[in-house]
Motif scaffolding. Sequence first.
Motif, PDB file in Angstrom:
ATOM      1  N   VAL A  20     -16.836   3.793 -16.793  1.00 27.46           N
ATOM      2  CA  VAL A  20     -15.747   4.252 -17.663  1.00 27.46           C
ATOM      3  C   VAL A  20     -14.645   3.205 -17.738  1.00 27.46           C
ATOM      4  N   VAL A  21     -14.238   2.680 -16.609  1.00 21.27           N
ATOM      5  CA  VAL A  21     -13.163   1.686 -16.574  1.00 21.27           C
ATOM      6  C   VAL A  21     -13.605   0.384 -17.247  1.00 21.27           C
ATOM      7  N   ALA A  22     -14.822  -0.046 -16.983  1.00 18.95           N
ATOM      8  CA  ALA A  22     -15.325  -1.285 -17.594  1.00 18.95           C
ATOM      9  C   ALA A  22     -15.338  -1.178 -19.115  1.00 18.95           C
ATOM     10  N   TYR A  23     -15.719  -0.013 -19.635  1.00 17.64           N
ATOM     11  CA  TYR A  23     -15.723   0.198 -21.085  1.00 17.64           C
ATOM     12  C   TYR A  23     -14.302   0.040 -21.647  1.00 17.64           C
ATOM     13  N   VAL A  35     -18.952  -3.882 -23.955  1.00 18.23           N
ATOM     14  CA  VAL A  35     -18.903  -2.586 -24.641  1.00 18.23           C
ATOM     15  C   VAL A  35     -20.332  -2.124 -24.927  1.00 18.23           C
ATOM     16  N   GLY A  36     -21.133  -2.994 -25.532  1.00 17.87           N
ATOM     17  CA  GLY A  36     -22.512  -2.644 -25.853  1.00 17.87           C
ATOM     18  C   GLY A  36     -23.324  -2.308 -24.628  1.00 17.87           C
ATOM     19  N   ILE A  63     -17.378  -0.254 -33.400  1.00 18.64           N
ATOM     20  CA  ILE A  63     -16.200  -0.643 -32.619  1.00 18.64           C
ATOM     21  C   ILE A  63     -15.652  -1.980 -33.102  1.00 18.64           C
ATOM     22  N   ALA A  64     -16.523  -2.926 -33.421  1.00 12.08           N
ATOM     23  CA  ALA A  64     -16.058  -4.225 -33.930  1.00 12.08           C
ATOM     24  C   ALA A  64     -15.297  -4.044 -35.241  1.00 12.08           C
ATOM     25  N   ILE A  74      -4.184  -0.613 -25.384  1.00 12.22           N
ATOM     26  CA  ILE A  74      -4.278  -0.272 -23.960  1.00 12.22           C
ATOM     27  C   ILE A  74      -4.948   1.091 -23.867  1.00 12.22           C
ATOM     28  N   HIS A  75      -6.146   1.120 -23.291  1.00 18.17           N
ATOM     29  CA  HIS A  75      -6.858   2.361 -23.003  1.00 18.17           C
ATOM     30  C   HIS A  75      -6.643   2.649 -21.517  1.00 18.17           C
TER      31      HIS A  75
END
Length: 168
Positions: A20-23, A35-36, A63-64, A74-75
């Motif tokens: 989740v954090v990496a995404y 992301v992919g 997303i792109a 910022i997520h």
Amino acid sequence: MTLEERVRRLEDRAELNDLVVAYFLASDGDDLATVGNSFTDTATFSTSGVLAGEGRDGIVAFIAAARDHMGLTIHTPHYAQFTFEGPDVAKGLVGAHLELVLGGVAVYGGVRYVDEYRRTADGWRIQTRDMRTINMAPWLEVGEAFASATPVRWPSAEPSPSDFPRKG
């Protein structure tokens, strides 16, 4: 559950949290490869129940294209609740705040990602993700929007109700 199964479950929770954090970090950093890699090959991504991308390549393309209209983002994930439906399948609810610049307009709001995850040969990946909006509005309108019946105010869209309205 055996001790080994309990330890495995804790490791799975940690890996899902890291996913989740990496995404989110990859999204903010325009790292479309990461992301992919967050998704399975057959994953789907929806927004408020509307399919936006299908398959890893379709999701990255969605997303792109969305990021082409964004400035700084910022997520910020606040919590992630995982429910295991088997050793290789889990559901998740991820609460987050988003700070985004969309078409030159700074917006702020809260969302929940309704997820399903699958364990693959490469580890846990997102199988389905539906970003549900609680509230979203230009910074100068956040308070007014949040207190209204239509707290979702994406730029260039009609105000709408929350995907998670208060019951009561």
